[in-house]
Design a protein around this motif. Structure first.
Motif, mmCIF file in Angstrom:
data_model
loop_
_atom_site.group_PDB
_atom_site.id
_atom_site.type_symbol
_atom_site.label_atom_id
_atom_site.label_comp_id
_atom_site.label_asym_id
_atom_site.label_seq_id
_atom_site.Cartn_x
_atom_site.Cartn_y
_atom_site.Cartn_z
ATOM 1 N N ASP A 37 0.849 -1.190 0.000
ATOM 2 C CA ASP A 37 0.000 0.000 0.000
ATOM 3 C C ASP A 37 0.886 1.241 0.000
ATOM 4 N N LEU A 38 0.545 2.192 -0.856
ATOM 5 C CA LEU A 38 1.321 3.419 -0.969
ATOM 6 C C LEU A 38 0.925 4.441 0.089
ATOM 7 N N GLY A 39 -0.252 4.225 0.720
ATOM 8 C CA GLY A 39 -0.693 5.126 1.776
ATOM 9 C C GLY A 39 -1.224 6.451 1.269
ATOM 10 N N VAL A 40 -1.939 6.418 0.129
ATOM 11 C CA VAL A 40 -2.466 7.659 -0.443
ATOM 12 C C VAL A 40 -3.921 7.867 -0.045
ATOM 13 N N GLY A 41 -4.422 9.064 -0.335
ATOM 14 C CA GLY A 41 -5.811 9.379 -0.070
ATOM 15 C C GLY A 41 -6.731 8.846 -1.155
ATOM 16 N N PRO A 48 -0.403 10.851 5.150
ATOM 17 C CA PRO A 48 0.611 10.780 6.216
ATOM 18 C C PRO A 48 0.771 9.391 6.820
ATOM 19 N N GLU A 49 -0.103 8.440 6.485
ATOM 20 C CA GLU A 49 -0.128 7.167 7.188
ATOM 21 C C GLU A 49 0.635 6.090 6.418
ATOM 22 N N SER A 50 0.926 4.981 7.100
ATOM 23 C CA SER A 50 1.510 3.786 6.493
ATOM 24 C C SER A 50 0.596 2.602 6.807
ATOM 25 N N GLY A 71 5.966 0.488 -2.011
ATOM 26 C CA GLY A 71 6.322 1.055 -3.302
ATOM 27 C C GLY A 71 5.132 1.336 -4.198
ATOM 28 N N ASP A 72 5.372 2.153 -5.224
ATOM 29 C CA ASP A 72 4.355 2.522 -6.200
ATOM 30 C C ASP A 72 4.332 1.473 -7.301
ATOM 31 N N ILE A 73 3.321 0.620 -7.308
ATOM 32 C CA ILE A 73 3.261 -0.500 -8.250
ATOM 33 C C ILE A 73 2.879 -0.051 -9.662
ATOM 34 N N ALA A 74 2.597 1.225 -9.868
ATOM 35 C CA ALA A 74 2.363 1.748 -11.216
ATOM 36 C C ALA A 74 3.653 2.265 -11.839
ATOM 37 N N THR A 75 4.798 1.934 -11.221
ATOM 38 C CA THR A 75 6.104 2.203 -11.808
ATOM 39 C C THR A 75 6.832 0.885 -11.989
ATOM 40 N N GLU A 77 9.937 0.241 -11.326
ATOM 41 C CA GLU A 77 10.738 -0.037 -10.143
ATOM 42 C C GLU A 77 9.882 -0.581 -8.999
ATOM 43 N N GLY A 78 8.734 0.036 -8.791
ATOM 44 C CA GLY A 78 7.867 -0.400 -7.708
ATOM 45 C C GLY A 78 7.313 -1.795 -7.924
ATOM 46 N N ALA A 79 6.898 -2.085 -9.156
ATOM 47 C CA ALA A 79 6.353 -3.410 -9.457
ATOM 48 C C ALA A 79 7.428 -4.480 -9.360
ATOM 49 N N ALA A 80 8.628 -4.170 -9.855
ATOM 50 C CA ALA A 80 9.720 -5.137 -9.773
ATOM 51 C C ALA A 80 10.090 -5.418 -8.321
ATOM 52 N N SER A 81 10.157 -4.365 -7.496
ATOM 53 C CA SER A 81 10.526 -4.559 -6.096
ATOM 54 C C SER A 81 9.436 -5.292 -5.325
#
Length: 291
Positions: A37-41, A48-50, A71-75, A77-81
């Motif tokens: 989870d990226l913790g966005v609104g 601010p949350e995790s 991580g951001d799975i729409a990138t 790097e994020g998807a690979a990680s």
């Protein structure tokens, strides 16, 4: 022994709502879970949350095993990680549940390009990139003689199936996910991967503003997701299910209806006459949500 005992499962958007319910349900059935989870609104902007860490703690407190991924799975790097996190933590990957998303609702004449791009990015690209990296891993495993028994569960919506007034960007993205699901099911079968999609309806922070009176809970949807993500769903692929409360429906998409073949080109008037005759024979479409 749960039906996912020994499996390693990734759930994206698992900090709240449906994703959180899925992660907890998989863990209860014996899976080791990567909670992304990226913790966005609600609008996809940073918060601010995790929440991923909080869900991991819930799972561990109940005796399960889980790790967080922020991580951001729409990138790329994020998807690979995301995939690397599962492999580093548990040495394998068996199931990917793509659930991350947000809303930026506008009527089409008020929908600007940035709101279109942002919603398409997180839903369509946020499903494609984790799939692409997970599938590359499973293909490598298959070619090495270690045949996977893998599962992907995508999250579409009734908006993607029928359309939804004020949600042109969201409906288009969710329809794209259905197309991606069908192609992935066909392409990845040779590597031991099954791909299905769900169109859930449940009361979450995303839906309460649109469907204020919805009583179904996220936990009502998760049993189907867990089953689809388990070895017990062998032979089920390329399907879309609606799930709301205690109701499950196999959705049947585009298929040929009434047809007419003249064998040669028609004039515009003839084409119109034929189209009207075929429409009179066809099943009327379901109404668009909110129409």
């Amino acid at each position: 022994m749960g039906i996912c005992e020994g499996r390693v499962v990734i759930v994206t958007g698992a900090g709240r709502g449906l994703g959180r319910a899925h992660a907890l349900a998989f863990a209860a059935e014996g899976a080791r879970v990567v909670v992304n989870d990226l913790g966005v609104g609600l609008d996809g902007r940073p918060g601010p949350e995790s929440p991923a860490a909080a869900v991991v703690e819930e799972i561990r407190a109940a005796g399960g095993r889980a790790v967080a991924h922020g991580g951001d799975i729409a990138t790329t790097e994020g998807a690979a990680s995301l995939v690397t996190t599962a492999l580093d933590a548990y040495g394998r990957l068996d199931t990917l549940v793509s659930n991350a998303g947000f809303l930026r609702d506008r009527m089409l004449v008020n929908l600007d390009e940035e709101d279109w791009d942002a919603v398409m990015r997180v839903h369509a690209k946020g499903h494609f990139l984790p799939l692409r990296h997970a599938a590359a891993h499973w293909r490598a495993e298959a070619k090495a003689g270690r045949a996977p028994d893998a599962r992907i569960v995508h999250t579409t919506s009734g908006a993607g199936l029928l359309g939804s007034v004020g949600q042109g960007n969201y409906a288009a993205a969710k329809a794209a996910i259905i197309g991606l699901t069908l192609v992935a099911a066909a392409e990845l079968a040779r590597y031991g991967v099954q791909v299905n999609a769900i169109a859930p309806a449940a009361r979450t922070r995303m839906t309460e503003q649109v469907f204020g009176g919805l009583d179904a809970l996220p936990e009502d949807v998760s049993p189907l997701v867990v089953w689809l993500g388990s070895a017990a769903s062998a032979g089920v692929t390329g399907r879309v299910f609606e799930a709301e409360g205690g109701r499950l429906t196999v959705m049947e998409g585009w298929r040929p209806g009434p047809t007419a073949d003249k064998g040669t080109r028609r004039s515009p008037a003839e084409a119109g006459e034929t189209a009207r005759r075929l429409l009179a024979e066809a099943t009327p479409p379901h109404p668009v949500y909110g129409a």
